[in-house]
Motif scaffolding. Structure first.
Motif, short mmCIF file in Angstrom:
data_model
loop_
_atom_site.label_atom_id
_atom_site.label_comp_id
_atom_site.label_asym_id
_atom_site.label_seq_id
_atom_site.Cartn_x
_atom_site.Cartn_y
_atom_site.Cartn_z
N GLY A 3 0.77 -1.20 -0.09
CA GLY A 3 0.02 0.20 0.01
C GLY A 3 0.76 1.27 -0.03
O GLY A 3 1.88 1.14 0.32
N THR A 7 -0.65 7.36 2.34
CA THR A 7 -2.07 7.34 2.33
C THR A 7 -2.67 6.47 3.63
O THR A 7 -3.60 6.93 4.33
CB THR A 7 -2.55 6.42 0.99
N GLU A 8 -1.78 5.48 3.94
CA GLU A 8 -2.25 4.62 5.22
C GLU A 8 -2.27 5.49 6.41
O GLU A 8 -2.61 5.36 7.45
CB GLU A 8 -1.43 3.44 5.28
N LYS A 11 -4.87 8.01 6.60
CA LYS A 11 -6.15 7.36 6.76
C LYS A 11 -6.31 7.06 8.44
O LYS A 11 -7.29 7.25 8.86
CB LYS A 11 -6.48 5.97 6.04
N SER A 12 -5.29 6.47 8.79
CA SER A 12 -5.40 5.99 10.15
C SER A 12 -5.51 7.12 11.28
O SER A 12 -5.68 6.97 12.23
CB SER A 12 -4.24 5.12 10.58
N GLN A 20 -5.46 3.01 15.97
CA GLN A 20 -5.08 3.46 14.55
C GLN A 20 -4.75 5.01 14.66
O GLN A 20 -4.03 5.37 13.89
CB GLN A 20 -6.16 3.16 13.68
N PRO A 57 3.46 0.99 7.25
CA PRO A 57 2.36 1.23 6.59
C PRO A 57 2.32 0.58 5.22
O PRO A 57 1.27 0.39 4.69
CB PRO A 57 2.27 2.72 6.41
N GLY A 60 -0.27 -1.98 4.85
CA GLY A 60 -1.94 -1.75 4.44
C GLY A 60 -2.32 -1.22 5.98
O GLY A 60 -3.50 -0.82 5.95
N MET A 61 -1.58 -1.16 6.91
CA MET A 61 -2.07 -0.93 8.07
C MET A 61 -0.91 -0.17 9.13
O MET A 61 0.25 -0.56 8.48
CB MET A 61 -2.66 -2.09 8.91
#
Length: 115
Positions: A3, A7-8, A11-12, A20, A57, A60-61
């Protein structure tokens, strides 16, 4: 799958559960500190710090990234380069030690990172 780390992180930082949001803001803070101190610390240290912050990240997390960042030696070096007064340096050492302790405790017990 890979990812986009930026962005990740964003987003979190603005949505999700507490852990998060915590990890997103912690990552943003660390990136800001490195970018502010980029001319005061050696370039390889800056690149290493950015690589470590942005690597987690890519999965994806952002969960658990605060424990990696809190133990990253480049962040206290950058803060030390930015802050001149000795009393503030001792305060920062104490704060980062406490944050590292909480991050490790949450990771070991799973208490703070339940999705």
């Amino acid at each position: 799958s890979w990812g986009n780390p930026i962005t990740e992180i964003f987003k979190s930082a603005f949505m999700g559960n507490f852990s998060q949001i915590w990890n997103g803001w912690f990552s943003l803070l660390a990136l800001c500190i490195l970018l502010l101190a980029r001319k005061k610390i050696p370039l390889p240290y800056t690149l290493y710090g950015i690589a470590v912050i942005l690597f987690t990240p890519t999965t994806g997390m952002v969960l658990g990234s605060s424990r990696y960042i809190a133990s990253l030696f480049v962040i206290p070096l950058a803060l030390s380069a930015l802050i001149k007064e000795q009393e503030h340096k001792h305060t920062l050492i104490s704060i980062f030690s406490i944050l590292q302790g909480f991050a490790i405790f949450w990771w070991i017990t799973g208490a703070g990172f339940v999705s």
